[in-house]
Design an enzyme around this catalytic site. Sequence first.
Site, PDB file in Angstrom:
ATOM      1  N   LYS A 111       0.715  -1.139  -0.169  1.00  0.00           N
ATOM      2  CA  LYS A 111      -0.013  -0.004  -0.056  1.00  0.00           C
ATOM      3  C   LYS A 111       0.746   1.346   0.007  1.00  0.00           C
ATOM      4  CE  LYS A 111      -4.590  -1.496   1.860  1.00  0.00           C
ATOM      5  NZ  LYS A 111      -5.456  -1.464   2.942  1.00  0.00           N
ATOM      6  N   LYS A 213      -4.896 -11.271  -6.558  1.00  0.00           N
ATOM      7  CA  LYS A 213      -6.027 -11.327  -5.538  1.00  0.00           C
ATOM      8  C   LYS A 213      -7.267 -10.348  -6.075  1.00  0.00           C
ATOM      9  CE  LYS A 213      -5.798  -8.757  -1.660  1.00  0.00           C
ATOM     10  NZ  LYS A 213      -5.377  -8.198  -0.592  1.00  0.00           N
ATOM     11  N   LYS A 216     -11.000  -4.369  -4.060  1.00  0.00           N
ATOM     12  CA  LYS A 216     -11.452  -3.338  -4.573  1.00  0.00           C
ATOM     13  C   LYS A 216     -10.738  -2.192  -5.348  1.00  0.00           C
ATOM     14  CE  LYS A 216     -13.291  -3.466   0.318  1.00  0.00           C
ATOM     15  NZ  LYS A 216     -13.196  -3.258   1.668  1.00  0.00           N
TER      16      LYS A 216
HETATM   17  P1  TYM Z   1     -10.834  -5.333   4.327  1.00  0.00           P
HETATM   18  O1  TYM Z   1     -11.660  -4.540   4.683  1.00  0.00           O
HETATM   19  O2  TYM Z   1      -9.821  -5.361   3.405  1.00  0.00           O
HETATM   20  O3  TYM Z   1     -11.414  -6.944   3.744  1.00  0.00           O
HETATM   21  C1  TYM Z   1     -12.573  -7.434   4.661  1.00  0.00           C
HETATM   22  C2  TYM Z   1     -12.291  -9.073   4.637  1.00  0.00           C
HETATM   23  O4  TYM Z   1     -12.623  -9.461   3.383  1.00  0.00           O
HETATM   24  C3  TYM Z   1     -11.174 -10.258   3.180  1.00  0.00           C
HETATM   25  N1  TYM Z   1     -10.791 -10.485   1.763  1.00  0.00           N
HETATM   26  C4  TYM Z   1     -10.818 -11.564   1.029  1.00  0.00           C
HETATM   27  N2  TYM Z   1     -10.966 -12.807   1.173  1.00  0.00           N
HETATM   28  C5  TYM Z   1     -10.622 -13.492   0.099  1.00  0.00           C
HETATM   29  N3  TYM Z   1     -10.367 -13.306  -0.920  1.00  0.00           N
HETATM   30  C6  TYM Z   1     -10.301 -12.046  -1.224  1.00  0.00           C
HETATM   31  N4  TYM Z   1      -9.999 -11.571  -2.800  1.00  0.00           N
HETATM   32  C7  TYM Z   1     -10.191 -11.050  -0.363  1.00  0.00           C
HETATM   33  N5  TYM Z   1     -10.186  -9.617  -0.061  1.00  0.00           N
HETATM   34  C8  TYM Z   1     -10.336  -9.157   0.895  1.00  0.00           C
HETATM   35  C9  TYM Z   1     -10.174  -9.812   4.146  1.00  0.00           C
HETATM   36  O5  TYM Z   1      -9.141 -10.878   4.473  1.00  0.00           O
HETATM   37  C10 TYM Z   1     -11.110  -9.423   5.276  1.00  0.00           C
HETATM   38  O6  TYM Z   1     -11.145 -10.424   6.180  1.00  0.00           O
HETATM   39  N6  TYM Z   1      -7.394  -5.395   8.145  1.00  0.00           N
HETATM   40  C11 TYM Z   1      -9.039  -5.850   7.586  1.00  0.00           C
HETATM   41  C12 TYM Z   1      -9.862  -5.372   8.626  1.00  0.00           C
HETATM   42  C13 TYM Z   1      -9.678  -5.345   9.777  1.00  0.00           C
HETATM   43  C14 TYM Z   1      -9.996  -6.426  10.711  1.00  0.00           C
HETATM   44  C15 TYM Z   1      -9.579  -6.045  12.131  1.00  0.00           C
HETATM   45  C16 TYM Z   1     -10.063  -7.758  10.115  1.00  0.00           C
HETATM   46  C17 TYM Z   1      -9.474  -4.143  10.958  1.00  0.00           C
HETATM   47  N7  TYM Z   1      -9.383  -4.693  12.162  1.00  0.00           N
HETATM   48  C18 TYM Z   1      -9.451  -7.046  13.334  1.00  0.00           C
HETATM   49  C19 TYM Z   1     -10.128  -8.706  11.381  1.00  0.00           C
HETATM   50  C20 TYM Z   1      -9.896  -8.566  12.950  1.00  0.00           C
HETATM   51  C21 TYM Z   1      -8.970  -5.167   6.444  1.00  0.00           C
HETATM   52  O7  TYM Z   1      -8.412  -4.362   5.718  1.00  0.00           O
HETATM   53  O8  TYM Z   1      -9.908  -5.929   5.474  1.00  0.00           O
END
Ligand code: TYM
Length: 350
Positions: A111, A213, A216
């Site tokens: 990022k 992957k 978004k």
């Molecule tokens: P974020 O918002 O990017 O994504 C949300 C969730 O979706 C999953 N994900 C995917 N799973 C499978 N294939 C994909 N292509 C894919 N893209 C996204 C992510 O793994 C995530 O589970 N850092 C985290 C948010 C967060 C969080 C936390 C998660 C903040 N605090 C505490 C767990 C516990 C994030 O940016 O997810």
Amino acid sequence: KPLVFSGVQPTGNLHLGNYLGAIRKFVALQENNDCIYCVVDLHAITAQLVHDDLRGQIRSIAAAFIASGIDPVKHIVFNQSAVPQHAELAWVFNCVARIGWMNRMTQFKDKAGKDRENASLGLLAYPSLMAADILVYRATHVPVGDDQKQHLELARDIAQKFNIDFQDKIRTTGTGVDMVVGEEPIHGYFPLVEPLIDGPAPRVMSLRDGTKKMSKSDPSDLSRINLMDDADEIAKKIRKAKTDPEGLPSEIEGLAGRPEADNLVGIYAALADRTKADVLKEYGGQQFSVFKPALADLAVEVLAPISAEMRRLLDDTSHIDAILRDGGERAAARAQKVMGEVFDIVGFLR
Ligand code: TYM
């Protein structure tokens, strides 16, 4: 009951990766666990500070949770900024974690790009806030997609260092619990979190490139299926999805070296709550001209009711706002108790 925590960022549209890697698992975990699901708005300003409609994005993630089947009464749905203890514990964790740990995070490197010196300090400290999200409830189980694995390992490292550095204080304040780290029994305060990453689609890949992957931020909208796509868009994107010229294999081993085929079979399996092997038993030997329409039908069958319900929920924001407010109050009550104990352990005067 085990305590489950997870979060989703309110940045951009949710896609099939978010749904299969995370939200669908959140729904399933409700049955046997106590669950807290959070819209992580504090995280949303780490990579991009100013957003056009952050409130709308927050409501939209909450609506996706509820439309997918999360029960905000039996469990908790809220937005992170409503509970100040997340940021408070993150500050303590910023002092536990080492800069070197943060510098090694692959997501930070991706990022931040080449101009790392110019990334926000918040982006570097992102995993520390994420550890605080989970541990401010002393949650033990965290359902996420595969891309969050490294962040959860860091959360374990932070918990472990906190437990070791403060072990005497934890004992004298009478706040800890017995636990085993490796083979060693210790009296620690924070649990070491267990990632829940399994299932047939832990990493949903781009429909245009099976080695990337689904995300978004991919400039091509054909690369992902958005939760709000209509039936025609879903069918079109799956029809145009990249594949190789061969048909589907009958055994899982036949997917090796065929990332696009593997991805589509994984998506089908996750949407149908089946294993990939089971899907191949049905479709092995078939051409993509047969499999793709079946996958499109299944995706529409699962996603159409969710997007319809999201639209309905977002029509009246007062309802979503009331759910988030109530969830925030219930989450804060728990977080306050943990944070009070952390103050005692660290030695702040309260
Ligand atoms: P974020 O918002 O990017 O994504 C949300 C969730 O979706 C999953 N994900 C995917 N799973 C499978 N294939 C994909 N292509 C894919 N893209 C996204 C992510 O793994 C995530 O589970 N850092 C985290 C948010 C967060 C969080 C936390 C998660 C903040 N605090 C505490 C767990 C516990 C994030 O940016 O997810």
